[in-house]
Design a protein around this motif. Structure first.
Motif, PDB file in Angstrom:
ATOM      1  N   ALA A  55     103.808  20.966 -11.398  1.00 23.98           N
ATOM      2  CA  ALA A  55     104.637  20.416 -12.476  1.00 23.98           C
ATOM      3  C   ALA A  55     105.074  18.991 -12.149  1.00 23.98           C
ATOM      4  CB  ALA A  55     105.866  21.302 -12.693  1.00 23.98           C
ATOM      5  N   ILE A  56     105.440  18.746 -10.881  1.00 21.73           N
ATOM      6  CA  ILE A  56     105.896  17.408 -10.481  1.00 21.73           C
ATOM      7  C   ILE A  56     104.732  16.423 -10.494  1.00 21.73           C
ATOM      8  CG2 ILE A  56     106.859  16.079  -8.559  1.00 21.73           C
ATOM      9  CD1 ILE A  56     108.460  18.675  -7.861  1.00 21.73           C
ATOM     10  N   VAL A  57     103.559  16.868 -10.062  1.00 18.26           N
ATOM     11  CA  VAL A  57     102.385  15.987 -10.107  1.00 18.26           C
ATOM     12  C   VAL A  57     102.055  15.625 -11.561  1.00 18.26           C
ATOM     13  CG1 VAL A  57      99.902  15.870  -9.696  1.00 18.26           C
ATOM     14  CG2 VAL A  57     101.417  16.768  -7.921  1.00 18.26           C
ATOM     15  N   ARG A 105     108.697  12.801 -13.766  1.00 15.71           N
ATOM     16  CA  ARG A 105     110.041  12.670 -14.349  1.00 15.71           C
ATOM     17  C   ARG A 105     110.674  14.016 -14.667  1.00 15.71           C
ATOM     18  NH1 ARG A 105     107.948   9.547 -19.403  1.00 15.71           N
ATOM     19  NH2 ARG A 105     106.506  11.293 -19.137  1.00 15.71           N
ATOM     20  N   LEU A 106     109.966  15.102 -14.418  1.00 15.76           N
ATOM     21  CA  LEU A 106     110.463  16.436 -14.770  1.00 15.76           C
ATOM     22  C   LEU A 106     111.463  16.893 -13.703  1.00 15.76           C
ATOM     23  CD1 LEU A 106     110.217  18.670 -16.868  1.00 15.76           C
ATOM     24  CD2 LEU A 106     108.300  19.599 -15.555  1.00 15.76           C
ATOM     25  N   LEU A 107     112.696  16.448 -13.843  1.00 12.07           N
ATOM     26  CA  LEU A 107     113.698  16.688 -12.800  1.00 12.07           C
ATOM     27  C   LEU A 107     114.061  18.166 -12.623  1.00 12.07           C
ATOM     28  CD1 LEU A 107     116.053  13.607 -13.284  1.00 12.07           C
ATOM     29  CD2 LEU A 107     114.134  13.904 -11.706  1.00 12.07           C
ATOM     30  N   PRO A 108     114.082  19.005 -13.687  1.00 15.04           N
ATOM     31  CA  PRO A 108     114.353  20.431 -13.432  1.00 15.04           C
ATOM     32  C   PRO A 108     113.347  21.061 -12.476  1.00 15.04           C
ATOM     33  CG  PRO A 108     114.671  19.945 -15.750  1.00 15.04           C
ATOM     34  CD  PRO A 108     114.064  18.716 -15.138  1.00 15.04           C
ATOM     35  N   ALA A 109     112.087  20.588 -12.477  1.00 13.08           N
ATOM     36  CA  ALA A 109     111.098  21.113 -11.530  1.00 13.08           C
ATOM     37  C   ALA A 109     111.452  20.681 -10.114  1.00 13.08           C
ATOM     38  CB  ALA A 109     109.697  20.625 -11.900  1.00 13.08           C
ATOM     39  N   ARG A 110     111.904  19.443  -9.957  1.00 16.06           N
ATOM     40  CA  ARG A 110     112.315  18.989  -8.618  1.00 16.06           C
ATOM     41  C   ARG A 110     113.526  19.788  -8.125  1.00 16.06           C
ATOM     42  NH1 ARG A 110     110.005  14.120  -6.739  1.00 16.06           N
ATOM     43  NH2 ARG A 110     108.895  12.914  -8.333  1.00 16.06           N
ATOM     44  N   LEU A 111     114.471  20.050  -9.039  1.00 19.48           N
ATOM     45  CA  LEU A 111     115.646  20.821  -8.642  1.00 19.48           C
ATOM     46  C   LEU A 111     115.245  22.220  -8.195  1.00 19.48           C
ATOM     47  CD1 LEU A 111     118.708  21.188  -8.402  1.00 19.48           C
ATOM     48  CD2 LEU A 111     118.744  21.827 -10.827  1.00 19.48           C
ATOM     49  N   ALA A 112     114.376  22.880  -8.956  1.00 20.78           N
ATOM     50  CA  ALA A 112     113.957  24.237  -8.600  1.00 20.78           C
ATOM     51  C   ALA A 112     113.217  24.245  -7.262  1.00 20.78           C
ATOM     52  CB  ALA A 112     113.082  24.829  -9.695  1.00 20.78           C
ATOM     53  N   LEU A 113     112.347  23.241  -7.024  1.00 19.02           N
ATOM     54  CA  LEU A 113     111.615  23.183  -5.753  1.00 19.02           C
ATOM     55  C   LEU A 113     112.558  22.886  -4.603  1.00 19.02           C
ATOM     56  CD1 LEU A 113     108.950  23.318  -4.247  1.00 19.02           C
ATOM     57  CD2 LEU A 113     108.551  20.916  -4.816  1.00 19.02           C
ATOM     58  N   LEU A 114     113.491  21.987  -4.818  1.00 11.67           N
ATOM     59  CA  LEU A 114     114.481  21.669  -3.795  1.00 11.67           C
ATOM     60  C   LEU A 114     115.271  22.919  -3.412  1.00 11.67           C
ATOM     61  CD1 LEU A 114     115.958  19.502  -2.138  1.00 11.67           C
ATOM     62  CD2 LEU A 114     117.243  18.904  -4.186  1.00 11.67           C
ATOM     63  N   GLU A 115     115.708  23.680  -4.408  1.00 14.08           N
ATOM     64  CA  GLU A 115     116.475  24.894  -4.135  1.00 14.08           C
ATOM     65  C   GLU A 115     115.608  25.954  -3.450  1.00 14.08           C
ATOM     66  OE1 GLU A 115     119.822  24.664  -7.684  1.00 14.08           O
ATOM     67  OE2 GLU A 115     117.969  25.776  -8.045  1.00 14.08           O
ATOM     68  N   LEU A 116     114.365  26.073  -3.880  1.00 11.66           N
ATOM     69  CA  LEU A 116     113.481  27.064  -3.262  1.00 11.66           C
ATOM     70  C   LEU A 116     113.284  26.758  -1.781  1.00 11.66           C
ATOM     71  CD1 LEU A 116     111.548  29.477  -3.518  1.00 11.66           C
ATOM     72  CD2 LEU A 116     109.751  27.861  -4.167  1.00 11.66           C
ATOM     73  N   ASP A 134     110.573  20.196   3.771  1.00 12.57           N
ATOM     74  CA  ASP A 134     109.882  20.307   2.496  1.00 12.57           C
ATOM     75  C   ASP A 134     110.838  20.046   1.327  1.00 12.57           C
ATOM     76  OD1 ASP A 134     107.380  20.897   3.585  1.00 12.57           O
ATOM     77  OD2 ASP A 134     107.849  23.032   3.723  1.00 12.57           O
ATOM     78  N   ALA A 135     112.123  20.410   1.509  1.00 11.29           N
ATOM     79  CA  ALA A 135     113.114  20.131   0.466  1.00 11.29           C
ATOM     80  C   ALA A 135     113.280  18.627   0.290  1.00 11.29           C
ATOM     81  CB  ALA A 135     114.449  20.779   0.828  1.00 11.29           C
ATOM     82  N   VAL A 136     113.328  17.884   1.386  1.00 10.56           N
ATOM     83  CA  VAL A 136     113.421  16.423   1.302  1.00 10.56           C
ATOM     84  C   VAL A 136     112.179  15.856   0.618  1.00 10.56           C
ATOM     85  CG1 VAL A 136     113.443  14.296   2.665  1.00 10.56           C
ATOM     86  CG2 VAL A 136     114.978  16.170   3.263  1.00 10.56           C
ATOM     87  N   ASP A 137     111.018  16.411   0.939  1.00  9.89           N
ATOM     88  CA  ASP A 137     109.769  15.941   0.321  1.00  9.89           C
ATOM     89  C   ASP A 137     109.786  16.142  -1.195  1.00  9.89           C
ATOM     90  OD1 ASP A 137     108.814  15.185   2.767  1.00  9.89           O
ATOM     91  OD2 ASP A 137     107.535  16.951   3.044  1.00  9.89           O
ATOM     92  N   ALA A 138     110.504  17.164  -1.673  1.00 11.43           N
ATOM     93  CA  ALA A 138     110.575  17.404  -3.113  1.00 11.43           C
ATOM     94  C   ALA A 138     111.227  16.238  -3.843  1.00 11.43           C
ATOM     95  CB  ALA A 138     111.346  18.694  -3.404  1.00 11.43           C
ATOM     96  N   MET A 139     111.998  15.422  -3.118  1.00 12.66           N
ATOM     97  CA  MET A 139     112.684  14.286  -3.731  1.00 12.66           C
ATOM     98  C   MET A 139     111.942  12.980  -3.496  1.00 12.66           C
ATOM     99  SD  MET A 139     115.097  15.760  -5.239  1.00 12.66           S
ATOM    100  CE  MET A 139     116.126  14.405  -5.763  1.00 12.66           C
ATOM    101  N   TRP A 140     110.714  13.043  -3.005  1.00 14.19           N
ATOM    102  CA  TRP A 140     109.946  11.827  -2.744  1.00 14.19           C
ATOM    103  C   TRP A 140     109.714  11.064  -4.038  1.00 14.19           C
ATOM    104  CZ3 TRP A 140     104.989  10.249  -4.318  1.00 14.19           C
ATOM    105  CH2 TRP A 140     104.511   9.106  -3.667  1.00 14.19           C
ATOM    106  N   ASN A 141     109.989   9.770  -3.985  1.00 14.27           N
ATOM    107  CA  ASN A 141     109.710   8.858  -5.098  1.00 14.27           C
ATOM    108  C   ASN A 141     110.440   9.271  -6.373  1.00 14.27           C
ATOM    109  OD1 ASN A 141     108.494   6.484  -5.956  1.00 14.27           O
ATOM    110  ND2 ASN A 141     106.733   7.549  -6.835  1.00 14.27           N
ATOM    111  N   VAL A 142     111.605   9.895  -6.231  1.00 12.64           N
ATOM    112  CA  VAL A 142     112.347  10.332  -7.409  1.00 12.64           C
ATOM    113  C   VAL A 142     113.166   9.167  -7.952  1.00 12.64           C
ATOM    114  CG1 VAL A 142     114.439  11.101  -6.195  1.00 12.64           C
ATOM    115  CG2 VAL A 142     113.771  12.201  -8.342  1.00 12.64           C
TER     116      VAL A 142
END
Length: 527
Positions: free
Chosen positions: A255-257, A261-272, A281-289
């Motif tokens: 979804a992020i790829v 700009r789909l921030l809810p996907a980043r939030l869900a991945l960060l939380e997961l 891996d949580a930090v990587d979810a915020m790469w280039n955000v």
């Protein structure tokens, strides 16, 4: 009442910093829970005034709550006027969009407004409350009726495709019909605990249609992957699907790829990743955000979880930067969790404590106080919720929430005695209700140790805690002597209601002891 005692820390926070709008807002919420509506309204109005005095449009959530209070007491004219203020001051604010739904007089137009608000703000519970009301007024107030509407649309579109060679836009509408029906079915399945198969079938059909449209927009592909991830996350929550975690992780990354700009996907991945204890891996979810222009609730949730991940991954400078941005943002709600993260609040408080120490070590003391203030506010919120759960006879939740509040305070060097006392008091009561008398005794002892008895109320509280300590100890194996000592302590602290102790079933076996009789006489003489 316990709830009213918990108001005091928030009152002190508002006095110490009259410009701290969120303290006034949370004080208003605390007074509502204590049943003191006039005081709540005064605090909420002050929160709004503080933001306006600072040049902002006002604390729109506070005005929204004032409108709902007016509605609850039957003053519909005042409620509509306040909702109109929310819309007029900042039409782009999430609460303005919710207010507009309630103000809309045409039922179908209200449904359309609510649907648009739900798409824009899927993290805000008030949106779905407004949506439910709009659907009810439009004679479509159940999830089943919503499904029937989508099913009818899908039937008509399928018939058109069967009879004719459809133009590309019809395929696109059919794709959206399957996608939206899959999302609705997902919500229904989650709410009812029903199988997820029907929702997954719709999403699979939407994906098949998407794959034959090479020019399809990345946004719908990203939304589709996010919906698929949520199905995996629900299967993970239910605990019975092998590979659910990896399925969710893969779908969220896709979804992020597809749509960075789909921030809810980043939030869900960060939380997961935080839930799985994978901070790197949580930090990587915020790469280039890019959070510029993000809805404030979503930005605040992302930043708070980013701080936790960065600290746990050893990136203190990143954590300090994002925490500063979080604390400087206007007050407001946070997005609702997509994934339950164990001990998230305790980890957030510990992360803020780590950032605080890191800043002090580098001589950046001016950045420290907002962090301490936020941690205290977190603990105060936990205390309010814990007291509420205790009144609702949910002692397990009360004990857990009070413990989280105490863990938050542990991240600070200052004692915050009043707030710590309130949390210890709630947890001791909850432990007693659960039969965990050793835990109750430990918390009562801790409360007595920090209670300086500097006011009549605190002195009375210390004496009561000593009585409760006696009852808790009396219920423990071998606790007779310790219980008698606690009763003698209660007498020394000025407890003056011996009859109540004589009637207490846990203390009955102690009443024949001369030391107990002497303590009860001293209590009677002190009245």
């Amino acid at each position: 009442m316990v709830e009213e005692r918990l108001v005091r820390p928030l009152e002190e926070a508002a006095r110490e910093d009259p410009s701290f709008a969120e303290a006034h807002f949370k004080l208003g919420i605390a007074w509502i829970r204590a049943g003191q509506v006039p005081r709540a309204e005064a605090a909420l109005r002050r929160a709004d005034e503080v933001v306006r005095e600072g040049g902002g449009p006002g604390h729109l959530r506070a005005v929204y709550v004032l409108a709902r209070l007016a509605q609850a007491r039957g003053d519909l004219a005042a409620a509509r006027a306040l909702l109109g203020e929310v819309v007029a001051r900042d039409p782009q604010d999430p609460f303005a969009e919710v207010a507009a739904v309630y103000l809309e007089e045409d039922p179908e137009a209200a449904v359309r407004r609510a649907a648009a608000a739900a798409r824009a703000h899927p993290y805000l519970g008030e949106v779905f409350a407004a949506y439910a009301q709009a659907l009810s007024h439009a004679a479509a107030g159940t999830a089943r009726q919503g499904l029937e509407r989508l099913e009818l649309l899908e039937q008509h579109l399928s018939r058109a495709i069967d009879l004719h060679q459809p133009p590309p836009e019809v395929q696109a509408v059919l794709l959206e019909a399957h996608f939206h029906r899959g999302v609705v079915r997902q919500y229904v399945a989650v709410a009812r605990g029903a199988p997820l198969d029907a929702a997954r079938a719709d999403l699979d059909r939407a994906r098949a249609l998407l794959d034959v449209q090479p020019d399809s927009e990345s946004t719908i592909r990203g939304q589709l992957e996010l919906a698929d991830a949520r199905l995996h996350l629900e299967a993970r929550r239910r605990g019975g699907a092998p590979g659910a975690t990896e399925g969710a992780r893969g779908a969220l990354r896709r979804a992020i790829v597809a749509d960075p700009r789909l921030l809810p996907a980043r939030l869900a991945l960060l939380e997961l990743e935080l839930a799985e204890r994978r901070p790197g891996d949580a930090v990587d979810a915020m790469w280039n955000v890019d959070l510029a222009g993000a809805p404030p609730p979503l930005a605040r949730s992302l930043r708070r979880r980013w701080v936790v991940a960065a600290v746990e991954h050893g990136q203190l400078e990143v954590a300090a930067r994002e925490l500063k941005a979080d604390l400087e943002a206007p007050p407001g709600p946070r997005a609702e969790d997509a994934v339950e993260v164990p001990d998230l609040d305790a980890r957030a408080a510990a992360a803020m404590g780590a950032v605080r120490r890191w800043l002090l070590e580098r001589g950046r003391a001016s950045e420290v106080e907002p962090i301490a203030r936020e941690v205290r506010a977190m603990a105060a919120a936990k205390a309010q919720l814990a007291a509420r759960r205790l009144e609702e006879e949910r002692p397990d939740d009360a004990a857990r929430l009070a413990g989280e509040g105490l863990h938050a305070l542990d991240a600070l060097e200052d004692a915050v005695p009043d707030l710590r006392l309130a949390l210890l008091d709630v947890r001791a009561q909850a432990s007693g209700a659960l039969g965990r008398h050793a835990d109750a005794a430990r918390d009562l002892e801790a409360g007595l140790a920090i209670n300086d008895r500097s006011t009549p109320a605190l002195a009375r509280r210390a004496a009561a805690d000593a009585c409760n300590l006696a009852a808790a100890r009396a219920r423990l194996p071998g606790g007779r002597e310790a219980a008698i000592e606690a009763l003698e302590r209660a007498a020394a602290l000025g407890w003056d209601e011996p009859d109540a102790l004589r009637r207490h079933p846990a203390l009955a076996p102690l009443l024949d002891d001369p030391r107990v009789q002497a303590a009860l006489r001293r209590m009677a003489e002190g009245r």
